[in-house]
Scaffold this motif. Structure first.
Motif, PDB file in Angstrom:
ATOM      1  N   LEU A 209     -24.405 -19.260  40.820  1.00 60.54           N
ATOM      2  CA  LEU A 209     -23.089 -19.078  41.774  1.00 60.54           C
ATOM      3  C   LEU A 209     -22.455 -17.653  41.357  1.00 60.54           C
ATOM      4  CD1 LEU A 209     -20.693 -20.139  43.252  1.00 60.54           C
ATOM      5  CD2 LEU A 209     -19.733 -20.887  41.190  1.00 60.54           C
ATOM      6  N   THR A 210     -22.279 -17.068  42.629  1.00 61.89           N
ATOM      7  CA  THR A 210     -21.550 -15.440  42.628  1.00 61.89           C
ATOM      8  C   THR A 210     -20.212 -16.022  43.517  1.00 61.89           C
ATOM      9  OG1 THR A 210     -23.545 -14.504  42.541  1.00 61.89           O
ATOM     10  CG2 THR A 210     -21.652 -13.276  43.528  1.00 61.89           C
ATOM     11  N   LEU A 211     -19.004 -15.298  42.968  1.00 62.39           N
ATOM     12  CA  LEU A 211     -17.759 -15.515  43.272  1.00 62.39           C
ATOM     13  C   LEU A 211     -17.190 -13.936  43.681  1.00 62.39           C
ATOM     14  CD1 LEU A 211     -17.166 -17.627  40.555  1.00 62.39           C
ATOM     15  CD2 LEU A 211     -16.397 -18.554  42.602  1.00 62.39           C
ATOM     16  N   ILE A 212     -16.655 -14.015  45.064  1.00 56.19           N
ATOM     17  CA  ILE A 212     -16.225 -12.849  45.587  1.00 56.19           C
ATOM     18  C   ILE A 212     -14.773 -13.025  45.374  1.00 56.19           C
ATOM     19  CG2 ILE A 212     -16.019 -11.133  47.491  1.00 56.19           C
ATOM     20  CD1 ILE A 212     -19.066 -11.894  48.061  1.00 56.19           C
ATOM     21  N   GLU A 213     -14.059 -12.461  44.958  1.00 53.46           N
ATOM     22  CA  GLU A 213     -12.431 -12.690  44.787  1.00 53.46           C
ATOM     23  C   GLU A 213     -11.698 -11.421  45.235  1.00 53.46           C
ATOM     24  OE1 GLU A 213     -12.456 -15.394  41.019  1.00 53.46           O
ATOM     25  OE2 GLU A 213     -12.898 -13.185  40.678  1.00 53.46           O
ATOM     26  N   SER A 214     -10.286 -11.574  45.849  1.00 53.05           N
ATOM     27  CA  SER A 214      -9.822 -10.362  45.975  1.00 53.05           C
ATOM     28  C   SER A 214      -9.077  -9.612  44.748  1.00 53.05           C
ATOM     29  CB  SER A 214      -8.284 -11.001  46.842  1.00 53.05           C
ATOM     30  OG  SER A 214      -7.688 -11.689  45.911  1.00 53.05           O
ATOM     31  N   ASP A 234     -17.030 -11.810  34.418  1.00 57.27           N
ATOM     32  CA  ASP A 234     -17.124 -10.687  35.579  1.00 57.27           C
ATOM     33  C   ASP A 234     -18.353  -9.784  35.377  1.00 57.27           C
ATOM     34  OD1 ASP A 234     -14.051  -9.882  36.870  1.00 57.27           O
ATOM     35  OD2 ASP A 234     -14.806 -11.662  36.026  1.00 57.27           O
ATOM     36  N   ALA A 235     -19.298  -9.789  36.490  1.00 54.02           N
ATOM     37  CA  ALA A 235     -20.394  -8.906  36.525  1.00 54.02           C
ATOM     38  C   ALA A 235     -19.720  -7.615  36.545  1.00 54.02           C
ATOM     39  CB  ALA A 235     -21.221  -9.237  37.437  1.00 54.02           C
ATOM     40  N   ASN A 236     -18.717  -7.239  37.223  1.00 51.50           N
ATOM     41  CA  ASN A 236     -17.898  -5.976  37.332  1.00 51.50           C
ATOM     42  C   ASN A 236     -16.425  -6.226  37.378  1.00 51.50           C
ATOM     43  OD1 ASN A 236     -19.438  -6.799  39.995  1.00 51.50           O
ATOM     44  ND2 ASN A 236     -17.450  -5.372  40.561  1.00 51.50           N
ATOM     45  N   GLY A 241      -8.306   0.280  43.998  1.00 50.27           N
ATOM     46  CA  GLY A 241      -7.813   0.288  45.344  1.00 50.27           C
ATOM     47  C   GLY A 241      -7.774  -0.994  46.089  1.00 50.27           C
ATOM     48  N   GLY A 242      -7.698  -2.052  45.276  1.00 48.65           N
ATOM     49  CA  GLY A 242      -7.598  -3.302  45.852  1.00 48.65           C
ATOM     50  C   GLY A 242      -8.809  -3.961  46.509  1.00 48.65           C
ATOM     51  N   LEU A 243      -9.903  -3.372  46.170  1.00 48.70           N
ATOM     52  CA  LEU A 243     -11.323  -3.907  46.826  1.00 48.70           C
ATOM     53  C   LEU A 243     -11.698  -5.303  45.829  1.00 48.70           C
ATOM     54  CD1 LEU A 243     -13.260  -0.792  46.852  1.00 48.70           C
ATOM     55  CD2 LEU A 243     -11.971  -1.859  48.882  1.00 48.70           C
ATOM     56  N   PRO A 244     -12.028  -6.299  46.826  1.00 46.31           N
ATOM     57  CA  PRO A 244     -12.717  -7.490  46.072  1.00 46.31           C
ATOM     58  C   PRO A 244     -13.801  -7.311  44.917  1.00 46.31           C
ATOM     59  CG  PRO A 244     -12.849  -7.475  48.614  1.00 46.31           C
ATOM     60  CD  PRO A 244     -12.682  -6.126  48.342  1.00 46.31           C
ATOM     61  N   SER A 245     -13.775  -8.120  44.205  1.00 44.11           N
ATOM     62  CA  SER A 245     -14.495  -7.957  42.967  1.00 44.11           C
ATOM     63  C   SER A 245     -15.686  -9.009  43.163  1.00 44.11           C
ATOM     64  CB  SER A 245     -13.866  -8.224  41.731  1.00 44.11           C
ATOM     65  OG  SER A 245     -13.505  -9.463  41.674  1.00 44.11           O
ATOM     66  N   ARG A 246     -16.945  -8.876  42.651  1.00 44.07           N
ATOM     67  CA  ARG A 246     -17.979  -9.860  42.582  1.00 44.07           C
ATOM     68  C   ARG A 246     -18.254 -10.127  41.425  1.00 44.07           C
ATOM     69  NH1 ARG A 246     -21.601 -10.226  46.968  1.00 44.07           N
ATOM     70  NH2 ARG A 246     -23.486 -11.189  46.387  1.00 44.07           N
TER      71      ARG A 246
END
Length: 658
Positions: A209-214, A234-236, A241-246
């Motif tokens: 499972l990979t989650l993309i979050e705001s 978190d992988a990163n 700058g408010g970009l989503p994280s993966r």
């Protein structure tokens, strides 16, 4: 992009999905994971025949939940599909069960809506939770890919696409979360973990499972983790700058430990016990394990367990949980599949995994499935054999099992379709010979005298009462063993009709006449009783007249040695305990009066005869009749209709004699 219309049946099914008739919408993920697992199986198989088709990377299933975009993506590096296969598989219905359901629906059938998708309407289940579904797939051995896209509105688009690797990617544009409609947040980590562990925990390939979050969601989660002193997965970290994280979870969502697929000799006992606790949530180790497989026209495996302790809801069938789970190719299909085992084995836990079960939509169709019936027959045979082996190998441990589940096992004797002889082999019962010890029916038969052709027993609610029963007196004098049955179900299976064991019949010592010994001894005893009855006939008539509302007859007994009286019943009559059970169940039972038997050698009967000879109208004759009847009722554990009247007679007798 080319546009095609769905096949007519497919359009009907899509209508059902879109209108949300099925409340348990999470099964869509089970279906997509199952399809991905099948594709991985095919690629692994094709790779054995053609090494060029083998995957360069680990065969796996990847989920990507993009919360900001409200999409869920399911990808695999399986065999993939060609353009023609996409049109064939995604534009038509291949499952006969789904077609049957549609036919019944169109004819006004009464199929419950929550049965839709019970066994997999496959890919189309996606439209229960998605407004739009996009598929990109590339078949092994081909360089080009195919994109398929549809909103479920009766048509789909198809075009050539690119995909770097072989396999299939399905992207669902999810509907809004709606708890009332049963649409959960399928971008939520916890929801996805729960669904995968419920339905796909034993799929043989890792599900990652990979989650993309705001940025806001990631910051809130990081704050909660920091507050709890926990490390983040978190992988990163959250992007500036408010970009989503993966974020990719390190561990697969599924255990992949389908230990029933491995040879029993290769699995440690501790691993079996751990698996049992995993699927049943029982903290104790199981008492027995049954590992079996079916091969032939179809294949299935089963790993079953007998708990070490009966569950609290064993006798509340509507609340009984954690029965036998049904899987198809390691994908969870149904919890508590009661069609796989009869009610009298409802305490058995475990899993059954069928390789090619014909998947239908409704439970009633499952009940009629020939494969299910064949699996059921095989499982019953194997479970009974394993319990029987325990009885033969470890009597102490078997008696523990019998104490927990014996009364439930005996429910199988109520079913004439079962092999009742094998169930009778398992039966244990207290005996008049060995106080405190349980006797098997086989042991009873082996020590029967050569001239004894029946199994003698007495049934009642309390063992102590049965051990003191007047009915036993003649049997004890002759050294004839009698079995005691005290479970409520015993009254039913013993009284429902002819039951034989090893070619021998059963005889209740509380029914009919009891003349024991050789034929000459029986004949001699019968002549003696007839002579005494002729001598006491007037007294017996007087006693019968006094209690005619309670008994059908008063006669002399051949079974009593020390007691003055007892109650017996005609052959075929129901026992008092069984009558009470049936009346409590609301059944109308015709009134059948018992017979009062008197001991002609007892001092009470002799003094009654003397008093009757002196004064046949003496009121104490009637009082004695009521007292004898009352004590006979109490001796068999019954209840008096008029306890105060009986107490009054006892007090009157005491006052006259003291």
């Amino acid at each position: 992009m080319e546009t095609h219309a769905f096949q007519a049946e497919t359009q009907k099914l899509l209508g059902l999905m879109i209108h949300s008739l099925y409340s348990n919408k999470e099964v869509f993920l089970r279906e997509l994971v199952s399809n991905a697992s099948d594709a991985l199986d095919r690629r692994r198989f094709e790779g054995l025949r053609s090494p060029a088709l083998q995957a360069d990377a680990e065969l796996a299933i990847d989920l990507v939940a993009d919360r900001p975009a409200r999409t869920l993506t399911i990808s695999d590096n399986g065999i993939g599909m060609s353009r023609a296969e996409v049109i064939e598989h995604l534009g038509t219905i291949a499952r006969s069960g789904t077609l049957e359901f549609l036919k019944r629906t169109s004819e006004g059938g009464d199929a419950a809506p929550d049965l839709i998708g019970q066994f997999g309407v496959g890919f189309y289940a996606s439209f229960m939770v998605a407004d739009e579904v996009e598929v990109v797939t590339r078949k092994a051995g081909e360089m080009t890919a195919t994109r398929w896209i549809s909103k479920g509105a009766g048509e789909y688009g198809i075009e050539e696409a690119t995909r770097e690797t072989v396999g299939t990617t399905i992207r669902l544009h999810l509907k809004a979360v709606d708890g009332e409609a049963g649409i959960a947040d399928f971008c939520d980590e916890w929801v996805l973990k729960q669904v995968i562990r419920k339905y796909s925990d034993f799929v043989a390939y890792p599900i990652r499972l990979t989650l993309i979050e705001s940025a806001q969601d990631a910051a809130e989660r990081d704050g909660e983790a920091d507050a709890a002193g926990a490390a983040t997965e978190d992988a990163n970290a959250s992007q500036p700058g408010g970009l989503p994280s993966r974020r990719t979870l390190d561990a697969p969502l599924n255990s992949m430990k389908a230990i029933w697929t491995r040879p029993e000799s290769e699995v440690a006992a501790d691993d079996f016990n751990a698996f049992y606790k995993h699927v049943t949530h029982d903290p104790r180790d199981p008492m027995l394990r049954v590992s079996t497989s079916i091969e032939g026209t179809f294949e299935a495996r089963a790993l079953l367990f007998v708990p070490s302790q009966a569950p609290y809801d064993l006798y509340h069938r509507e609340r009984l949980h954690n029965g036998v789970q049904l899987y198809v190719r390691r994908v969870f299909i149904m919890d508590e599949c009661r069609e796989l085992l009869p009610e009298w084995l409802r305490f058995v836990r475990g899993v059954v995994d069928a390789e090619d079960l014909s998947l239908n939509v409704s439970r009633e169709m499952l009940q009629q499935d020939r494969q299910i019936q064949a699996i059921r027959k095989h499982l019953v045979k194997k479970v009974v054999e394993r319990i029987r082996k325990l009885q033969q190998d470890d009597r102490e441990e078997y008696e523990k099992l019998w104490a927990q589940f014996g009364s439930v096992l005996k429910e199988g004797l109520l079913d004439f379709s079962e092999d009742r002889e094998k169930i009778l082999d398992l039966v244990l019962a207290p005996s008049s010979v060995d106080d405190g010890k349980l006797v098997s029916l086989g042991e009873y038969v082996e020590r029967m005298p050569a001239d004894q052709d029946v199994l003698y027993y007495i049934a009642g609610p309390k063992l102590d009462v049965l051990r003191r029963s007047p009915h036993l007196e003649a049997f004890k004098e002759k050294g004839i063993e009698v079995l005691f049955f005290v479970d409520p179900v015993d009254e039913v299976w013993l009284g429902q009709g002819p039951v034989r064991y090893r070619e021998k019949t059963w005889q209740s010592i509380g029914h009919g006449e009891a003349l024991l010994g050789s034929e000459d001894e029986k004949e001699k005893k019968k002549e003696e009783l007839e002579k005494r009855e002729a001598d006491l006939s007037d007294l017996l008539k007087a006693l019968r007249s006094a209690i005619q509302d309670d008994v059908k007859e008063v006669r002399l007994s051949g079974r009593l040695k020390t007691s003055a009286a007892c109650l017996v019943h005609e052959e075929g009559d129901l026992s008092p305990a069984l009558e009470a059970m049936l009346r409590q169940a609301g059944q109308a039972i015709p009134e059948r009066k018992p017979i009062l038997e008197l001991n002609p050698e007892h001092a009470v009967v002799e003094r009654l005869q003397a008093r009757f000879a002196k004064d046949p109208a003496d009121g104490r004759i009637a009082d004695a009749a009521h007292l004898l009847f009352g004590q006979a009722v109490l001796a068999e554990g019954g209840q008096l209709e008029d306890p105060s009247g009986f107490a009054g007679l006892v007090n009157k007798l005491m006052a006259e004699t003291l």
